[in-house]
Design a protein around this motif. Structure first.
Motif, mmCIF file in Angstrom:
data_model
loop_
_atom_site.group_PDB
_atom_site.id
_atom_site.type_symbol
_atom_site.label_atom_id
_atom_site.label_comp_id
_atom_site.label_asym_id
_atom_site.label_seq_id
_atom_site.Cartn_x
_atom_site.Cartn_y
_atom_site.Cartn_z
ATOM 1 N N ALA A 1 0.831 -1.204 0.000
ATOM 2 C CA ALA A 1 0.000 0.000 0.000
ATOM 3 C C ALA A 1 0.865 1.252 0.000
ATOM 4 C CB ALA A 1 -0.917 -0.012 1.226
ATOM 5 N N GLU A 2 2.007 1.215 0.706
ATOM 6 C CA GLU A 2 2.945 2.343 0.697
ATOM 7 C C GLU A 2 3.482 2.579 -0.706
ATOM 8 O OE1 GLU A 2 4.334 4.661 2.369
ATOM 9 O OE2 GLU A 2 3.783 4.404 4.453
ATOM 10 N N ALA A 3 3.851 1.506 -1.410
ATOM 11 C CA ALA A 3 4.372 1.641 -2.773
ATOM 12 C C ALA A 3 3.302 2.204 -3.707
ATOM 13 C CB ALA A 3 4.865 0.290 -3.274
ATOM 14 N N ASP A 4 2.051 1.720 -3.576
ATOM 15 C CA ASP A 4 0.968 2.238 -4.421
ATOM 16 C C ASP A 4 0.719 3.709 -4.136
ATOM 17 O OD1 ASP A 4 0.676 -0.267 -5.516
ATOM 18 O OD2 ASP A 4 -1.024 -0.845 -4.235
ATOM 19 N N ALA A 5 0.800 4.102 -2.860
ATOM 20 C CA ALA A 5 0.581 5.502 -2.512
ATOM 21 C C ALA A 5 1.683 6.388 -3.082
ATOM 22 C CB ALA A 5 0.505 5.653 -0.996
ATOM 23 N N ALA A 6 2.936 5.901 -3.039
ATOM 24 C CA ALA A 6 4.042 6.683 -3.611
ATOM 25 C C ALA A 6 3.851 6.858 -5.111
ATOM 26 C CB ALA A 6 5.367 5.994 -3.308
#
Length: 346
Positions: A91-96
């Motif tokens: 989810a962190e990677a998708d948000a970035a």
């Protein structure tokens, strides 16, 4: 209930062997004794449950052990925890990525190379991705990871397969519900921890004595040397025992009072309103759910309703409409009860 006149003259009283004794005015507080059981206040109990499905690796404390807030009490290994960490990093990677797309869209929109509608879509995607990250982060904290551990995961990308479960508050371990090597489901109880000071005593008060006690009345446990006060008085009567449960809060007296202990509790009753008298215990009788004493009068006997405040094998403390020079019957009461029963139909 009103007093009743009984048709018995002096000759009839002597023939029946009825004896009389003087009453004494009670000028001090009296004690009532009730059975009770020591209990832990619900607000002082904490059940430690498994935050996630997994395997118990180690149990760090035992029943009856004193623990401090934040102390590790159990360690467990959980594949579900690893999966939750993976989902958080994804989810962190998708948000970035969503934030990068939003920056590019803002640049293109500023150069009039992108429609406003596409910019709004990029903004919504970035917000949704941030919400998803916050959700996955919250899941990790619910599984028992601290904020510091989540920050470390975000920085190092190193998964943590085990979790240390701390004691939520200081207290005594009452019971352990699992053991090393056991597999547990989410929310399955692991430990019960309690604070043992103060404690409660659940008293069984007969309905006939209920009017004698009140909130705040002092109580004592003679066998344990503990003291306290009445905290709550029940409003329903047990049909089987005709008693009401009252709750007293007490100190633990350095451990002499323990949960589950059966005790005798004395409740101090102050003399308030109306005259209180001490009469022989055998002078008080029950008739139609009311206590009575029989008072000698020049022309016979009067049955007087009374409220019993306390009693023992020798005497009883009562509240009644009596005079200091009254005599009450203390033996041979059966004929007087029979005469009292006759007045029920009058």
């Amino acid at each position: 209930m009103a007093a009743r006149e009984l048709a018995l003259d002096g000759q009839a009283l002597r023939s029946a062997g009825i004896g009389f004794a003087p009453v004494q005015r009670e000028r001090k507080a009296s004690d009532l004794s009730f059975p009770g059981t020591v209990a832990i206040p619900p607000a002082q109990l904490r059940v430690v449950a498994a935050p996630v499905e997994g395997l118990i690796e180690a149990v760090e404390v035992a029943p009856d052990e004193l623990v401090t807030a934040g102390q590790t009490i159990i360690r467990m290994r959980s594949p579900a925890l690893v999966e939750a960490q993976r989902a958080y990093l994804a989810a962190e990677a998708d948000a970035a990525l969503a934030r990068d797309r939003l920056r590019r869209s803002e640049q293109l929109f500023a150069a009039r190379a992108l429609p406003e509608r596409d910019l709004r879509v990029a903004e919504n995607d970035a917000r949704t991705a941030t919400y998803h990250v916050n959700e996955r982060r919250h899941v990790l904290t619910l599984m028992g990871m601290t904020e510091q551990e989540v920050e470390t995961l975000q920085r190092t990308r190193a998964f943590r397969p085990t979790i240390d479960i701390p004691a939520p508050k200081a207290g005594i371990v009452l019971s352990r519900h699992t053991s090393p090597g056991a597999r547990v489901a989410p929310a399955e109880p692991l430990f019960t921890i309690a604070q043992l000071d103060p404690l409660w005593v659940n008293l069984q008060v007969p309905s006939s004595r209920l009017a004698s006690i009140e909130l705040g009345s002092p109580v004592s446990l003679p066998g344990q040397g503990a003291t306290g006060h009445i905290l709550r008085i029940g409003r329903s009567v047990d049909p089987a025992t005709q008693s009401v449960t009252a709750v007293a809060q007490i100190d633990t007296r350095n451990g002499s009072v323990r949960p589950g202990l059966a005790v005798i509790v004395r409740v101090r009753v102050e003399q308030t309103g109306g005259a209180q008298w001490v009469v022989p215990a055998g002078s008080v009788v029950r008739h139609r759910d009311q206590s009575w004493v029989f008072v000698r009068k020049p022309d016979g006997v009067r049955a007087v309703p009374v409220e019993v405040l306390s009693e023992n094998s020798r005497d009883a403390s009562i509240k009644a409409d009596l005079e200091a020079d009254d005599l009450v019957a203390n033996r041979g009461l059966i004929p007087l009860l029979a005469e009292l029963a006759k007045t029920d139909s009058d």
